[in-house]
Design a protein around this motif. Sequence first.
Motif, short mmCIF file in Angstrom:
data_model
loop_
_atom_site.label_atom_id
_atom_site.label_comp_id
_atom_site.label_asym_id
_atom_site.label_seq_id
_atom_site.Cartn_x
_atom_site.Cartn_y
_atom_site.Cartn_z
N VAL A 222 0.83 -1.22 0.00
CA VAL A 222 0.00 0.00 0.00
C VAL A 222 0.86 1.27 0.00
CG1 VAL A 222 -1.65 1.35 1.35
CG2 VAL A 222 -1.97 -1.11 1.11
N LYS A 223 1.86 1.30 0.83
CA LYS A 223 2.70 2.49 0.95
C LYS A 223 3.42 2.81 -0.36
CE LYS A 223 6.19 4.52 4.02
NZ LYS A 223 7.06 4.28 5.21
N ALA B 288 0.88 4.08 -3.00
CA ALA B 288 0.50 5.48 -2.73
C ALA B 288 1.61 6.44 -3.13
CB ALA B 288 0.16 5.64 -1.25
N LYS B 289 2.86 6.06 -2.87
CA LYS B 289 3.99 6.92 -3.22
C LYS B 289 4.07 7.14 -4.72
CE LYS B 289 9.04 7.18 -2.97
NZ LYS B 289 10.27 6.52 -2.51
N ARG C 265 0.50 12.09 -0.64
CA ARG C 265 0.74 10.66 -0.43
C ARG C 265 -0.07 10.14 0.76
NH1 ARG C 265 6.67 8.12 0.55
NH2 ARG C 265 6.30 8.95 2.62
N ASN C 266 -0.22 10.98 1.79
CA ASN C 266 -1.00 10.55 2.95
C ASN C 266 -2.46 10.32 2.56
OD1 ASN C 266 -1.35 10.15 5.88
ND2 ASN C 266 -2.58 12.00 5.74
N TYR D 177 -2.61 7.17 0.53
CA TYR D 177 -2.43 5.99 1.39
C TYR D 177 -3.76 5.57 2.02
CZ TYR D 177 -0.59 3.03 5.14
OH TYR D 177 -0.33 1.98 5.99
N GLN D 178 -4.51 6.57 2.51
CA GLN D 178 -5.81 6.26 3.12
C GLN D 178 -6.79 5.70 2.08
OE1 GLN D 178 -6.23 6.32 6.36
NE2 GLN D 178 -4.15 7.13 6.64
#
Length: 291
Positions: A262-263, A266-267, A277-278, A281-282
């Motif tokens: 996931v991380k 998202a990046k 990105r935050n 990520y959600q």
Amino acid sequence: MSERQAERGGQSRAGVLYIVATPIGNLDDLSTRAAKILSQVDFVAAEDTRHSGRLLQHLGLSKPMVALHDHNERDRAGGLIDRLQAGESAALVSDAGTPLISDPGYVLVRQARELGVQVVPLPGPCALVVALSAAGLPTDRFTFAGFLPAKSGARRTALEAWQRETATMVFYESPHRIADTVADMALVFGEDREMAIARELTKTYESFYHGTAGQLLEVLREDANARRGEFVVMVRGARDVEPGGDLDVDRLLALLLPELPVKKAAKIVAEVSGVSRNELYQRALALRQER
């Protein structure tokens, strides 16, 4: 009578409010013109009379001083305007740098303008300009936000309002909050957002730190000396595109999630879309849960 004529006559010009920028650290940065005006005015309106008194002492001057700070400016401005209208000249100074830039003076200058009192600014030191000039971040467009809220929740909310700003963002911060502020910036803007921090400008321990939000947070947490002093924090703006644009970020996340953590997904989407990105990520977590 012009300011130059008044200077030649050895007298200050009556009824003028001078905005005098003072050094942010190195006293040699005070301009010759600023020193001359300080020697000519009838009185000095200072954020902290003790602090500014040391500057006047350094110049060999003794002047009547009036305290003008955030807690008394509204009550005291009227009396100072009366003195200016009666023919006295005054220099407005803050503890360091250019008055009104995250410092007192707005109420006084506003009233002076409204009542026809001449206001004359003297160029000089300003921490945000000094920091930007050496930060290595884009300076063709920048926005100054001053001090962020002290509490983390309010600070994050304020930062979220700047999340899609494409110009370089400039903030001031104090030593006891610098690490927490950068941590919130890493959370809101993303750990990979480019930043620069200027510390103790023009002073003995002047330092510049440049890198990503994540890298600078690590420096601040590991080095106590890096958390000392006064700070200018500069954040590179978001990509100069409408965040997300025509890109279907949810579809792109859905394509990447089966192949990547996931991380990481998202990046990658943050880099190509300009979306935080935050935030991505959600959204990625939500998409994974829907599967």
